[in-house]
Design a protein around this motif. Structure first.
Motif, PDB file in Angstrom:
ATOM      1  N   ALA A 128      34.337  37.516  44.373  1.00  0.00           N
ATOM      2  CA  ALA A 128      33.446  38.411  45.117  1.00  0.00           C
ATOM      3  C   ALA A 128      33.341  39.829  44.561  1.00  0.00           C
ATOM      4  N   PRO A 129      34.430  40.464  44.084  1.00  0.00           N
ATOM      5  CA  PRO A 129      34.282  41.840  43.581  1.00  0.00           C
ATOM      6  C   PRO A 129      33.477  41.963  42.285  1.00  0.00           C
ATOM      7  N   SER A 130      33.227  40.856  41.616  1.00  0.00           N
ATOM      8  CA  SER A 130      32.544  40.907  40.327  1.00  0.00           C
ATOM      9  C   SER A 130      31.039  41.026  40.493  1.00  0.00           C
ATOM     10  N   PRO A 131      30.377  41.834  39.658  1.00  0.00           N
ATOM     11  CA  PRO A 131      28.908  41.888  39.692  1.00  0.00           C
ATOM     12  C   PRO A 131      28.278  40.595  39.199  1.00  0.00           C
ATOM     13  N   SER A 153      37.478  31.332  38.377  1.00  0.00           N
ATOM     14  CA  SER A 153      37.959  31.789  39.674  1.00  0.00           C
ATOM     15  C   SER A 153      39.205  32.634  39.473  1.00  0.00           C
ATOM     16  N   VAL A 154      39.559  33.373  40.519  1.00  0.00           N
ATOM     17  CA  VAL A 154      40.698  34.292  40.463  1.00  0.00           C
ATOM     18  C   VAL A 154      41.591  34.020  41.668  1.00  0.00           C
ATOM     19  N   ASP A 207      43.063  50.705  36.912  1.00  0.00           N
ATOM     20  CA  ASP A 207      42.112  51.158  37.921  1.00  0.00           C
ATOM     21  C   ASP A 207      40.991  50.162  38.170  1.00  0.00           C
ATOM     22  N   SER A 208      41.123  48.946  37.655  1.00  0.00           N
ATOM     23  CA  SER A 208      40.062  47.944  37.785  1.00  0.00           C
ATOM     24  C   SER A 208      40.484  46.828  38.732  1.00  0.00           C
ATOM     25  N   VAL A 209      39.509  46.288  39.454  1.00  0.00           N
ATOM     26  CA  VAL A 209      39.765  45.113  40.287  1.00  0.00           C
ATOM     27  C   VAL A 209      39.301  43.846  39.580  1.00  0.00           C
TER      28      VAL A 209
END
Length: 226
Positions: free
Chosen positions: A40-43, A68-69, A144-146
């Protein structure tokens, strides 16, 4: 550093595809694998219905990869039901035990992404190599990245210079048309994976960049498309 010979036809995976037009371009130019993101957080994240339509468009012309993550079983089950992937790409903190469990439950080959920053990051390689079908080496996620991938960052390719690995593996992380051939020369990678390096903006694939990336490795194989 001693450079390795460039593979005559390295496998190419285009990840994070999200539109019929860019998917068609990737396949038409000669991509071997096409990746769809479920995070979900990915563009680049897709709904199940979007993924189903794109998967049907592939129609056997390339291998379908579901990224998937740290996904739960129910999520993986839904992804598989909608797109029938050829390969599950696990890009989170999945343990070797979790990989073994996923392979047994779903009966599909799995590819584990390993974040690389220093040579010490290869220490856990043997544990994952015994339970995965493929491995993918990516730049380690910035603090700093999700996003565990698609951050447009390279890592020191010399870390992989003397890699002895019988498993199929891919090189990822900050690759684009300008550096991918050199990356393969330095690492001997039999396959490469690209996402942000063929985008005009996060999550937006660029057809010209797709063409240039594949042509950088396959000048005699990439097909011309308008």
């Amino acid at each position: 550093m001693q450079e390795r010979a460039l593979h005559s036809k390295p496998q190419i995976k285009i990840c994070g595809l999200s539109t019929p037009e860019t998917l068609e371009a990737a396949i038409g130019f000669g991509a071997d694998l096409v990746g769809f993101v479920f995070f979900a957080p990915s563009p680049r994240n897709l709904t199940l219905d979007q993924a189903q339509a794109l998967a049907q468009q592939v129609a056997g012309r390339a291998q379908k990869v579901a990224l998937s993550v740290d996904a739960k079983d129910d999520d993986l089950r839904a992804i598989i039901a909608h797109m029938q992937p050829d390969l599950l790409q696990l890009h989170g903190q999945e343990s070797p035990e979790r990989l073994r469990d996923i392979r047994q439950k779903f009966g599909l080959p799995v590819m584990k992404a390993i974040g690389i920053s220093t040579r010490a990051d290869l220490a856990r390689l043997s544990d994952y190599a015994t339970v995965s079908d493929h491995l993918l080496f990516d730049a380690k996620m910035p603090k700093d990245s999700v996003l565990p991938g698609g951050n447009g960052r390279t890592f020191d390719w010399s870390i992989l210079q003397d890699l002895q690995l019988e498993k199929p593996w891919m090189l990822s992380g900050g690759l684009d048309a300008t550096n991918v051939a050199e990356a393969i020369r330095q690492t001997g990678a039999p396959a490469v994976d690209v996402s942000s390096g063929v985008e005009s903006a996060p999550g937006i694939k660029d057809i010209n960049k797709l063409r240039e990336f594949i042509a950088a490795l396959r000048p005699l194989h990439a097909k011309h498309m308008p």
